[in-house]
Design a protein around this motif. Structure first.
Motif, mmCIF file in Angstrom:
data_model
loop_
_atom_site.group_PDB
_atom_site.id
_atom_site.type_symbol
_atom_site.label_atom_id
_atom_site.label_comp_id
_atom_site.label_asym_id
_atom_site.label_seq_id
_atom_site.Cartn_x
_atom_site.Cartn_y
_atom_site.Cartn_z
ATOM 1 N N PHE A 294 22.014 43.907 59.513
ATOM 2 C CA PHE A 294 22.709 42.574 59.724
ATOM 3 C C PHE A 294 21.948 41.602 60.553
ATOM 4 O O PHE A 294 22.521 40.900 61.704
ATOM 5 C CB PHE A 294 23.979 43.114 60.672
ATOM 6 C CG PHE A 294 24.899 43.834 59.519
ATOM 7 C CD1 PHE A 294 25.787 43.217 58.515
ATOM 8 C CD2 PHE A 294 24.896 45.048 59.702
ATOM 9 C CE1 PHE A 294 26.237 44.166 57.769
ATOM 10 C CE2 PHE A 294 25.792 45.966 58.890
ATOM 11 C CZ PHE A 294 26.648 45.515 58.048
ATOM 12 N N GLU B 31 25.754 39.231 67.161
ATOM 13 C CA GLU B 31 26.578 40.502 67.542
ATOM 14 C C GLU B 31 27.027 40.580 69.172
ATOM 15 O O GLU B 31 26.253 40.096 69.884
ATOM 16 C CB GLU B 31 25.806 41.974 67.356
ATOM 17 C CG GLU B 31 25.574 42.278 65.728
ATOM 18 C CD GLU B 31 25.043 43.457 65.514
ATOM 19 O OE1 GLU B 31 24.827 44.327 66.703
ATOM 20 O OE2 GLU B 31 24.723 43.751 64.501
ATOM 21 N N TYR B 32 28.222 41.066 69.094
ATOM 22 C CA TYR B 32 28.664 41.427 70.447
ATOM 23 C C TYR B 32 28.747 42.886 70.892
ATOM 24 O O TYR B 32 28.826 43.700 70.000
ATOM 25 C CB TYR B 32 29.780 40.510 70.702
ATOM 26 C CG TYR B 32 29.761 39.118 70.951
ATOM 27 C CD1 TYR B 32 29.734 38.521 72.071
ATOM 28 C CD2 TYR B 32 29.651 38.230 69.919
ATOM 29 C CE1 TYR B 32 29.306 37.019 72.208
ATOM 30 C CE2 TYR B 32 29.352 37.006 69.738
ATOM 31 C CZ TYR B 32 29.317 36.235 71.284
ATOM 32 O OH TYR B 32 29.270 35.079 71.140
ATOM 33 N N PRO C 131 31.254 49.388 68.499
ATOM 34 C CA PRO C 131 32.200 48.436 67.677
ATOM 35 C C PRO C 131 32.966 49.497 66.667
ATOM 36 O O PRO C 131 32.310 50.377 66.135
ATOM 37 C CB PRO C 131 31.325 47.505 67.164
ATOM 38 C CG PRO C 131 29.935 47.290 67.964
ATOM 39 C CD PRO C 131 29.908 48.885 68.484
ATOM 40 N N PHE D 182 35.772 50.240 63.491
ATOM 41 C CA PHE D 182 35.799 49.525 61.957
ATOM 42 C C PHE D 182 36.675 48.328 62.100
ATOM 43 O O PHE D 182 37.522 48.144 63.192
ATOM 44 C CB PHE D 182 36.864 50.578 61.079
ATOM 45 C CG PHE D 182 35.955 51.902 60.597
ATOM 46 C CD1 PHE D 182 36.476 53.042 60.794
ATOM 47 C CD2 PHE D 182 34.698 51.733 60.360
ATOM 48 C CE1 PHE D 182 35.801 53.948 60.513
ATOM 49 C CE2 PHE D 182 33.867 52.867 60.043
ATOM 50 C CZ PHE D 182 34.409 54.143 60.130
ATOM 51 N N GLY D 183 36.455 47.434 61.418
ATOM 52 C CA GLY D 183 37.446 46.268 61.150
ATOM 53 C C GLY D 183 36.751 45.337 62.343
ATOM 54 O O GLY D 183 37.327 44.234 62.492
ATOM 55 N N GLY D 184 35.408 45.569 62.760
ATOM 56 C CA GLY D 184 34.782 44.573 63.832
ATOM 57 C C GLY D 184 35.580 44.333 64.901
ATOM 58 O O GLY D 184 35.266 43.469 65.760
ATOM 59 N N ASN D 185 36.514 45.453 65.232
ATOM 60 C CA ASN D 185 37.104 45.282 66.622
ATOM 61 C C ASN D 185 36.251 45.942 67.595
ATOM 62 O O ASN D 185 35.503 46.774 67.299
ATOM 63 C CB ASN D 185 38.441 45.796 66.834
ATOM 64 C CG ASN D 185 39.265 44.830 65.796
ATOM 65 O OD1 ASN D 185 39.610 43.856 65.860
ATOM 66 N ND2 ASN D 185 40.196 45.804 64.995
ATOM 67 N N ILE D 186 36.485 45.611 68.902
ATOM 68 C CA ILE D 186 35.872 46.431 70.041
ATOM 69 C C ILE D 186 36.628 47.583 70.632
ATOM 70 O O ILE D 186 37.800 46.923 70.950
ATOM 71 C CB ILE D 186 35.307 45.617 71.198
ATOM 72 C CG1 ILE D 186 34.154 44.806 70.560
ATOM 73 C CG2 ILE D 186 34.828 46.354 72.260
ATOM 74 C CD1 ILE D 186 33.798 43.887 71.484
ATOM 75 N N ILE E 128 36.663 50.085 75.432
ATOM 76 C CA ILE E 128 36.265 49.228 76.512
ATOM 77 C C ILE E 128 35.833 50.041 77.458
ATOM 78 O O ILE E 128 36.891 50.850 78.053
ATOM 79 C CB ILE E 128 37.321 48.228 76.881
ATOM 80 C CG1 ILE E 128 37.863 47.411 75.614
ATOM 81 C CG2 ILE E 128 36.829 47.213 77.988
ATOM 82 C CD1 ILE E 128 36.905 46.378 75.258
#
Lengths: 553, 424
Positions: free
Chosen positions: B29, B34-35, B42, B44-48, B51
């Protein structure tokens, strides 16, 4: 019968399909196993706030600069590091250079600045909720941006200002901004921050304590102006700059949010040692801004006398620093024949801060007297970590911390960047330079002395005498707190203090009699170029056209 | 091949290709920003998710009784972890090859030769070395670098039969040199430190010009800031940039790389009435090794150190002086032209003597075939490399800045076999 069944199943099938389709549409489930994308961050309140939190991770914690427990004090005339191989010695033995740097924060500070700028650029359009929080959160970022610029400025002088994010395809071989421009940038950011931030730690909710405040921004502004007015950066001696520094410090005092951490009337200094100890004195009234408080025992492990559970005794205060502590009864420096100083009993009747900041022979630490006399438990020359000067560090150390095998106790300690005593001394110093030893100068220096249990300064000092007194007061009150290294530089007194040997005290015991003998620990070198840090060579190799090295490096 | 009696086969062949490499061991990618968050990954679904507690705010005094509840004060941390480059594309290479295949004298002599080169370009790399750190983050991968690799390959076989006597000689040689044509380097980098124009993984080190003979000699020479103080008997390095200081800016390309430029093999074999003798001789040249036995930083010494510099042995010294460990880093053990070893070798990889019993005896014994043999592997090695087997190069590539102690390498072993091969 069979037909009907078929029909029902068919309908079920269709409706399941329809339901799945709906789900997809309304929940907007998008699958990616790779990047977390830009929009996902700034669309989310939690993540956007997390981004600001990350800007705070750059706030320096200064307890361990060489990976082995060195304090910056060992790079100045305050202390000697018991580890002769420590890289902090590049400051002392003339091996410092653009290719051999120490405490080199060039890359890390620009990393921090980029983070602050990313937040400042994205926060206004982010989905932080409630949106009314955004200005204050941006104020925190402004404060941090100012702090990071200040960290660069105090090392390198004028640097490239990073008040926006640079683009990857941009030519970044930029010329350095002037010292004055950097100061302007810091002041502007401090003003932005001070206008929106919560007044002080005392006004913050429990969960927010430790975030930037208005007094923090104003204290940073005052310190910046003090540096800008000092001889190193103000060679013409422009009194207006000193007045500006005085006014800025005064603004912090006038807010009346902070006070000196004071014990009871007979021992006003008794709480001072707890200033750095957040387990007992969390966010006390003297702390203006501090790094996150780590729960550690490494400060003790690194600095306690060697006789305590394998402690490493790293920071060994010098005789020069010990001599700077005056006499308690007379209030006079020990060099004054009338001070009452007795070289045969050198630690008697001294400024109480000596006992609070430095472990001398016979001082009690963790329920036993520390034995630094020759042959004592804490002076074992065959142990490489044994004290090199005859003293150990006490400031920052907590007696409730434990680091022995099987019994560890951590204590939460921050690195305190700004505290009220410094603001008072900043004010007194700047005011004395701008106006001479007026009543306010006495008043605030004496406040700091009174809290330490020291008598007030003698009246009718000349401006020069007052300057010496204030410089010494800073040396004593703020020792080991990263000030001396930079104070001597901004006073342009490096040749006077840093270009000569440092000494220690050899103590011999004969029965119950102790005899004291000063000795030279090591020689130190300082030259004109060392007033500023060298720009690291790796950066000069890249930015070849416009980035200039500091003079003589 | 009408009319040419000595040449019975000739083929000339060639190829030209353009090849693309995507995702060369790197993130797929590269085009996206990216964060990341505090140590968590990270989901699935692009969520973090997850934490982590990376930053503490809040009043800690209420926590004293229950340290584990500190997590309540932790604040999530999110940062920009990668700058994306929307223009990123794949790496490419142009490969060219021209070769001939020949056979002479009724297939007695076969010679094949190939000439090849490869230009690899648009190599993906972040241009961090040439962009100032004030950017404040790692730069995105861009299609930038270029390498060039060229060489030739020759193989020849000669075989002949004179009555019962058969002999065959096979020889093969490969030569390949690569060069970095374009890579990410600081503009101001001293010419002696540039990798551009050098081979990939070229060794860089100090040029040894002798030993320090005395303290006076040290005082009169450029100051050494290599590592630790110098003593008489340490290597004296050339001050390449003439600044009167010896430091890592004075390193130059020395030796070759750890990949040999020349690899060759010779396979002779003869047989006479069932008796056969064959061998495989293999070798490499133009290769260097940073393996060294320097005492491992401990009190461990090797016989070659008997030749060390001492005031008496100053003329014949073949190793730097021994020094106490308490002096700190040893400047003589930084990669230098004297200690960087030539790892060329010629090795008798395999030799075999065999006897195949004649068919007449087989018939009597009612056996299909009976073969008696003795062979050996790695029996002889000719090399200048001291200390270890020249093929034990596992740790050689570890870090070209430093010598590496061959701690975890296991040498190639000698093997003897004696056998009888019976088939029914």
């Amino acid at each position: 019968m069979l037909k009907i069944n078929f029909k029902i199943t068919g309908w079920l099938f269709v409706s399941v399909l329809a339901f799945t389709a709906c789900e997809k549409e309304y929940l907007e489930f998008e699958y990616t196993d790779g990047a977390v994308r830009e929009a996902d961050i700034w669309k989310s309140d939690r993540h956007a706030r997390g981004f600001l939190n990350n800007v705070y991770t750059g706030v320096p914690n200064r307890y361990n600069l060489d990976g082995n427990g060195a304090l910056l004090a060992s790079g100045s005339d305050e202390a000697v590091n018991s580890n002769f191989n420590s890289s902090i010695n590049v400051f002392n033995n003339d091996t410092w250079g653009p290719m051999r740097t120490f405490d080199e924060q060039y890359t890390s500070m620009y990393t921090n600045l980029r983070r602050a700028n990313l937040f400042l650029e994205n926060a206004p359009t982010s989905k932080i909720s409630p949106a009314s929080d955004i200005p204050e959160l941006m104020g925190e970022a402004y404060f941090l941006r100012a702090l990071y610029h200040f960290e660069l400025m105090k090392r390198y002088g004028g640097v490239i200002i990073a008040n926006r994010t640079f683009k990857p395809d941009e030519v970044l071989d930029l010329p350095r901004n002037s010292f004055e421009e950097v100061v302007e940038q810091i002041l502007a950011d401090c003003d932005e921050a001070a206008a929106v931030l919560t007044p002080s730690i005392r006004d913050q909710s429990d969960g927010d304590k430790g975030r930037a405040t208005q007094t923090a921004a104003l204290a940073l502004k005052a310190r910046t102006l003090l540096y800008a007015a000092s001889p190193l950066n103000n060679p013409s001696g422009d009194a207006a700059k000193w007045q500006a520094a005085a006014d800025a410090a005064r603004a912090v005092i006038d807010l009346n949010k902070h006070s000196l951490l004071t014990g009871n009337q007979t021992t006003p200094w008794s709480e001072l040692a707890n200033l750095w100890n957040y387990s007992t004195r969390a966010y006390n009234a003297e702390v203006i801004f501090a790094s996150a408080a780590d729960n550690v025992n490494s400060i003790e492990l690194n600095n306690a006398p060697i006789g305590y559970d394998g402690a490493r005794g790293r920071t060994n205060p010098t005789q020069e620093l010990v001599d700077a502590f005056g006499m308690r009864s007379s209030g006079k420096p020990i060099t004054d024949p009338a001070s009452g100083y007795n070289p045969a009993n050198p630690y008697n009747d001294r400024d109480p801060r000596l006992g609070l900041f430095i472990i001398v022979n016979g001082a009690s630490f963790k329920n036993r007297p520390v034995e630094i006399y020759a042959g004592g438990r804490d002076n074992v020359p065959t142990n490489v970590n044994s004290t090199k000067t005859g003293y150990y560090l006490r400031k920052f150390l907590s007696e409730s911390a434990a680091w022995g095998v099987g019994a560890t106790t951590n204590v939460r300690r921050p690195w305190v960047h700004f505290r009220y005593a410094e603001v008072l001394l900043n004010y007194a110093e700047a005011l004395n330079e701008a106006q001479g030893p007026v009543a306010d100068v006495y008043r605030y220096v004496n406040q700091v002395r009174a809290r330490a249990g020291m008598p007030p300064l003698p009246t009718s000092l000349s401006k020069d005498q007052m300057r010496e007194r204030i410089h010494n007061e800073r040396r004593v009150e703020l020792c080991f707190e990263d000030h001396r290294f930079y104070d001597v530089r901004r006073w342009k007194k490096g040749e006077q203090f840093f270009n000569k040997p440092v000494h220690g005290m050899r103590i011999t015991r004969n029965g119950s009699n102790l005899s004291f003998e000063r000795f030279q620990v090591e020689s130190r070198a300082f030259s004109e170029k060392m007033y500023r840090f060298p720009i690291p060579q790796f950066e000069l190799n890249i930015a070849s056209k416009n980035l200039e090295q500091n003079p003589s490096w | 091949m009408q009319g040419i009696s000595w040449l019975n086969y000739l083929k000339i062949r060639g190829s030209l290709g353009l090849i693309g490499y995507a995702s060369v061991g790197r993130n797929r990618f590269l085009y996206l920003d990216e964060y990341s968050n505090g140590g968590g990954t990270p989901s699935f679904g692009g969520n973090i998710s997850n934490i982590n507690s990376r930053l503490f705010f809040g009043n800690p005094s209420s926590l004293n009784s229950n340290p584990s509840s500190q997590l309540q004060l932790s604040n999530p941390v999110v940062w920009h972890s990668k700058v994306g480059n929307p223009n990123v594309t794949w790496e490419k290479s142009i490969k060219r090859n021209i070769g001939i295949e020949t056979a002479f004298f009724k297939d007695k002599l076969l010679i094949n030769a190939d000439l090849f080169d490869e230009k690899r370009y648009d190599i993906l790399l972040p241009r961090d070395n040439s962009a100032p750190d004030i950017f404040g983050e790692s730069l995105p991968f861009t299609n930038y670098g270029e390498n060039y690799n060229k060489g030739y390959e020759i193989e020849a076989t000669f075989r002949n039969t004179i009555g019962d006597f058969e002999y065959r000689l096979y020889a093969q040689l490969t030569h390949a040199v690569n060069e970095i044509v374009l890579t990410d380097e600081p503009v101001n980098l001293a010419p002696n430190l540039r990798r551009t124009g050098q081979s990939i993984d070229q060794y860089f080190g100090y040029q040894v010009i002798g030993f320090y003979q005395s303290l006076d000699d040290i005082a009169a020479s450029p100051a050494s800031k290599v590592s630790g103080p110098v003593i008489p008997g340490d290597f004296k390095y050339a001050d390449i940039n003439g600044d009167n200081v010896i430091n890592d800016q004075d390193r130059v390309p020395i030796g070759y790389t750890d990949v040999p430029r020349n690899v060759f093999g010779i396979e002779p074999s003869i047989s006479y009435k069932g008796i056969g003798l064959s061998a495989l001789i293999q070798g490499v040249s133009k290769v260097s090794s940073n393996l060294i036995f320097d005492g491992n930083g401990r009190n461990q010494y090797y016989s070659r150190m008997l030749d060390r510099w001492t005031p008496e042995n100053a003329v014949n010294a073949n190793w730097p002086a021994m020094r106490p460990g308490s002096l700190g880093g040893n400047p003589s053990y930084n990669v230098n032209s004297f200690l960087l070893q030539d790892a060329s070798y010629v090795r008798l990889r395999n030799i075999e003597l065999s006897y195949q019993f004649p068919a007449a005896i087989m018939d009597k014994l009612k056996l299909g075939s009976l073969r008696l043999f003795v062979n050996g592997q790695n029996l002889l090695t000719w090399t200048k490399l001291i200390g270890l087997d020249p093929e034990s190069n596992i740790s050689r590539t570890y870090n070209r800045q430093f010598f590496s102690n061959p701690t975890y390498t296991y040498p190639v072993t000698k093997v003897y076999n004696f056998g009888l091969n019976v088939q029914f």
